[in-house]
Design a protein around this motif. Sequence first.
Motif, short mmCIF file in Angstrom:
data_model
loop_
_atom_site.label_atom_id
_atom_site.label_comp_id
_atom_site.label_asym_id
_atom_site.label_seq_id
_atom_site.Cartn_x
_atom_site.Cartn_y
_atom_site.Cartn_z
N ARG A 86 0.84 -1.20 0.00
CA ARG A 86 0.00 0.00 0.00
C ARG A 86 0.87 1.24 0.00
NH1 ARG A 86 -3.76 -1.16 4.76
NH2 ARG A 86 -3.03 0.91 5.22
N ALA A 87 1.97 1.21 0.73
CA ALA A 87 2.86 2.37 0.79
C ALA A 87 3.51 2.62 -0.57
CB ALA A 87 3.93 2.17 1.85
N ALA A 88 3.72 1.57 -1.36
CA ALA A 88 4.33 1.71 -2.67
C ALA A 88 3.31 2.16 -3.72
CB ALA A 88 4.96 0.40 -3.10
N GLY A 89 2.05 2.31 -3.32
CA GLY A 89 1.02 2.77 -4.24
C GLY A 89 0.38 1.67 -5.06
N PHE A 90 0.49 0.41 -4.64
CA PHE A 90 -0.11 -0.69 -5.38
C PHE A 90 -1.62 -0.63 -5.28
CE2 PHE A 90 -1.74 -4.95 -5.90
CZ PHE A 90 -1.10 -5.35 -7.05
N ARG A 91 -2.31 -0.77 -6.40
CA ARG A 91 -3.77 -0.78 -6.45
C ARG A 91 -4.26 -2.14 -6.92
NH1 ARG A 91 -5.81 3.59 -3.86
NH2 ARG A 91 -4.63 5.42 -4.44
N LEU A 92 -5.29 -2.66 -6.27
CA LEU A 92 -5.90 -3.91 -6.68
C LEU A 92 -6.85 -3.62 -7.85
CD1 LEU A 92 -6.81 -5.42 -3.21
CD2 LEU A 92 -4.99 -6.13 -4.73
N ALA A 93 -6.81 -4.46 -8.86
CA ALA A 93 -7.69 -4.33 -10.01
C ALA A 93 -8.02 -5.72 -10.54
CB ALA A 93 -7.02 -3.51 -11.10
N VAL A 94 -9.26 -5.91 -10.95
CA VAL A 94 -9.69 -7.20 -11.50
C VAL A 94 -8.89 -7.49 -12.77
CG1 VAL A 94 -11.64 -8.44 -12.51
CG2 VAL A 94 -11.99 -6.98 -10.52
N GLY A 95 -8.39 -8.73 -12.85
CA GLY A 95 -7.61 -9.15 -14.00
C GLY A 95 -6.12 -8.97 -13.85
N ARG A 96 -5.69 -8.31 -12.82
CA ARG A 96 -4.26 -8.08 -12.59
C ARG A 96 -3.59 -9.34 -12.09
NH1 ARG A 96 -1.71 -2.79 -9.82
NH2 ARG A 96 0.38 -3.15 -10.58
N ARG A 97 -2.41 -9.66 -12.63
CA ARG A 97 -1.65 -10.82 -12.19
C ARG A 97 -0.73 -10.42 -11.05
NH1 ARG A 97 -2.25 -15.09 -15.11
NH2 ARG A 97 -0.36 -16.06 -14.36
N VAL A 98 -0.69 -11.23 -10.00
CA VAL A 98 0.13 -10.94 -8.83
C VAL A 98 0.81 -12.22 -8.36
CG1 VAL A 98 -1.25 -9.00 -8.01
CG2 VAL A 98 -1.83 -11.28 -7.27
N ALA A 99 1.93 -12.06 -7.68
CA ALA A 99 2.60 -13.18 -7.01
C ALA A 99 2.11 -13.20 -5.57
CB ALA A 99 4.11 -12.99 -7.06
N VAL A 100 1.83 -14.39 -5.06
CA VAL A 100 1.29 -14.52 -3.71
C VAL A 100 2.10 -15.52 -2.91
CG1 VAL A 100 -1.05 -13.88 -4.37
CG2 VAL A 100 -0.39 -16.26 -4.43
#
Length: 70
Positions: free
Chosen positions: A41-55
């Motif tokens: 969140r501090a880095a400005g990451f925004r959640l968006a449908v369809g976005r690929r992420v590493a978990v």
Amino acid sequence: MHRAETYRADAVIVEVWNERVARAELANGHRFALWVPRRGRAAGFRLAVGRRVAVDFTPCDLSKARMAVE
């Protein structure tokens, strides 16, 4: 979570609940709750449908995961 105690996987966000929590899905169809750490969140990451992420998953509970922030 220490890096040695987690499993890393790639996922796609399928539903956004709020700015910090979403539902994501693995390639095999497994869905789980996804949390964004404070660093993301501090880095400005925004959640968006369809976005690929590493978990990162813990070995004990595969129903929730933390977004991997490098």
